[in-house]
Design an enzyme around this catalytic site. Structure first.
Site, PDB file in Angstrom:
ATOM      1  N   ASP A  30      38.921  58.953 -18.891  1.00  0.00           N
ATOM      2  CA  ASP A  30      39.958  59.631 -18.122  1.00  0.00           C
ATOM      3  C   ASP A  30      39.991  61.104 -18.527  1.00  0.00           C
ATOM      4  O   ASP A  30      39.887  61.436 -19.701  1.00  0.00           O
ATOM      5  CB  ASP A  30      41.318  58.972 -18.390  1.00  0.00           C
ATOM      6  CG  ASP A  30      42.361  59.352 -17.358  1.00  0.00           C
ATOM      7  OD1 ASP A  30      42.790  58.459 -16.601  1.00  0.00           O
ATOM      8  OD2 ASP A  30      42.757  60.543 -17.302  1.00  0.00           O
ATOM      9  N   ASN A  87      47.917  50.669 -11.959  1.00  0.00           N
ATOM     10  CA  ASN A  87      49.054  51.220 -11.243  1.00  0.00           C
ATOM     11  C   ASN A  87      48.817  51.001  -9.754  1.00  0.00           C
ATOM     12  O   ASN A  87      47.709  51.248  -9.256  1.00  0.00           O
ATOM     13  CB  ASN A  87      49.197  52.714 -11.547  1.00  0.00           C
ATOM     14  CG  ASN A  87      49.539  52.972 -13.009  1.00  0.00           C
ATOM     15  OD1 ASN A  87      50.260  52.184 -13.617  1.00  0.00           O
ATOM     16  ND2 ASN A  87      49.022  54.046 -13.565  1.00  0.00           N
ATOM     17  N   GLY A  93      53.065  54.281  -9.781  1.00  0.00           N
ATOM     18  CA  GLY A  93      52.453  55.416 -10.486  1.00  0.00           C
ATOM     19  C   GLY A  93      51.002  55.666 -10.130  1.00  0.00           C
ATOM     20  O   GLY A  93      50.305  56.394 -10.832  1.00  0.00           O
ATOM     21  N   GLN A  94      50.533  55.081  -9.014  1.00  0.00           N
ATOM     22  CA  GLN A  94      49.132  55.297  -8.622  1.00  0.00           C
ATOM     23  C   GLN A  94      48.975  56.689  -8.015  1.00  0.00           C
ATOM     24  O   GLN A  94      49.678  57.036  -7.059  1.00  0.00           O
ATOM     25  CB  GLN A  94      48.700  54.227  -7.610  1.00  0.00           C
ATOM     26  CG  GLN A  94      47.229  54.349  -7.222  1.00  0.00           C
ATOM     27  CD  GLN A  94      46.757  53.186  -6.341  1.00  0.00           C
ATOM     28  OE1 GLN A  94      47.535  52.318  -5.954  1.00  0.00           O
ATOM     29  NE2 GLN A  94      45.474  53.204  -6.027  1.00  0.00           N
ATOM     30  N   SER A  95      48.057  57.473  -8.585  1.00  0.00           N
ATOM     31  CA  SER A  95      47.857  58.840  -8.081  1.00  0.00           C
ATOM     32  C   SER A  95      46.501  59.026  -7.414  1.00  0.00           C
ATOM     33  O   SER A  95      46.282  60.006  -6.717  1.00  0.00           O
ATOM     34  CB  SER A  95      48.026  59.852  -9.220  1.00  0.00           C
ATOM     35  OG  SER A  95      47.047  59.641 -10.217  1.00  0.00           O
ATOM     36  N   HIS A 100      41.582  51.207  -9.682  1.00  0.00           N
ATOM     37  CA  HIS A 100      41.035  51.500 -11.012  1.00  0.00           C
ATOM     38  C   HIS A 100      41.844  50.789 -12.086  1.00  0.00           C
ATOM     39  O   HIS A 100      43.047  50.584 -11.954  1.00  0.00           O
ATOM     40  CB  HIS A 100      40.997  53.004 -11.291  1.00  0.00           C
ATOM     41  CG  HIS A 100      42.289  53.717 -11.010  1.00  0.00           C
ATOM     42  ND1 HIS A 100      42.681  54.045  -9.733  1.00  0.00           N
ATOM     43  CD2 HIS A 100      43.269  54.155 -11.840  1.00  0.00           C
ATOM     44  CE1 HIS A 100      43.850  54.655  -9.788  1.00  0.00           C
ATOM     45  NE2 HIS A 100      44.242  54.731 -11.054  1.00  0.00           N
ATOM     46  N   HIS A 102      42.869  51.024 -16.044  1.00  0.00           N
ATOM     47  CA  HIS A 102      42.919  51.867 -17.241  1.00  0.00           C
ATOM     48  C   HIS A 102      42.704  50.957 -18.454  1.00  0.00           C
ATOM     49  O   HIS A 102      43.386  49.931 -18.589  1.00  0.00           O
ATOM     50  CB  HIS A 102      44.294  52.507 -17.417  1.00  0.00           C
ATOM     51  CG  HIS A 102      44.720  53.450 -16.327  1.00  0.00           C
ATOM     52  ND1 HIS A 102      44.695  54.816 -16.472  1.00  0.00           N
ATOM     53  CD2 HIS A 102      45.206  53.216 -15.083  1.00  0.00           C
ATOM     54  CE1 HIS A 102      45.161  55.383 -15.361  1.00  0.00           C
ATOM     55  NE2 HIS A 102      45.482  54.435 -14.511  1.00  0.00           N
TER      56      HIS A 102
END
Ligand code: 5GP
Length: 114
Positions: A30, A87, A93-95, A100, A102
């Site tokens: 990340d 997320n 909180g998915q941006s 994906h 983490h």
């Protein structure tokens, strides 16, 4: 599904610190690590989020969990412990709109997450 930064990373159009790759997925560090080990594992198939998964993705998801285990061992957090986070959606909180996982480890992680 619209183009995301992760599509460009898959195509090697922008650089990433890749720690594992095969025909189905990619794992890379990340860019804004939240722990000493913070790796993202993504399918190469453009799936927008957990909400878009279908039954036909079950073998792919099984493979991704094996890759997560492999990367955790490779990054030497398997024994000390680590967390896997997905997320999903705005309040989740998915941006980045490309599914994906983490992998976070290398320090004591607080619970519950904020
Ligand atoms: P989300 O918030 O969607 O669960 O996670 C997206 C993650 O992607 C964030 O932790 C963010 O730091 C990471 N990220 C965003 N853009 C890039 C990039 O260009 N390269 C890398 N390596 N990570 C990125």
């Amino acid at each position: 599904m619209s183009e995301t930064i992760f599509s460009k990373i898959i195509r090697k159009e922008i650089p990433a610190k890749v720690v594992y790759e095969d025909d189905q997925c990619l794992a890379f560090y990340d860019v804004a690590p939240q722990a000493p080990v913070h790796v993202l594992v993504i399918p190469k198939k453009p799936i927008e989020s957990l909400e878009q998964l279908t039954a036909e993705d079950a073998p792919l998801m099984g493979h991704l969990w094996q890759v997560i285990q492999r990367v955790a061992r490779q990054e030497r957090v398997a024994e000390s412990g680590y967390r896997v986070v997905v997320n999903c959606g705005h309040q989740g909180g998915q941006s980045v709109d490309h599914l994906h996982f983490h992998i976070l480890g290398g320090r004591d992680l607080a619970w519950p997450p904020g």
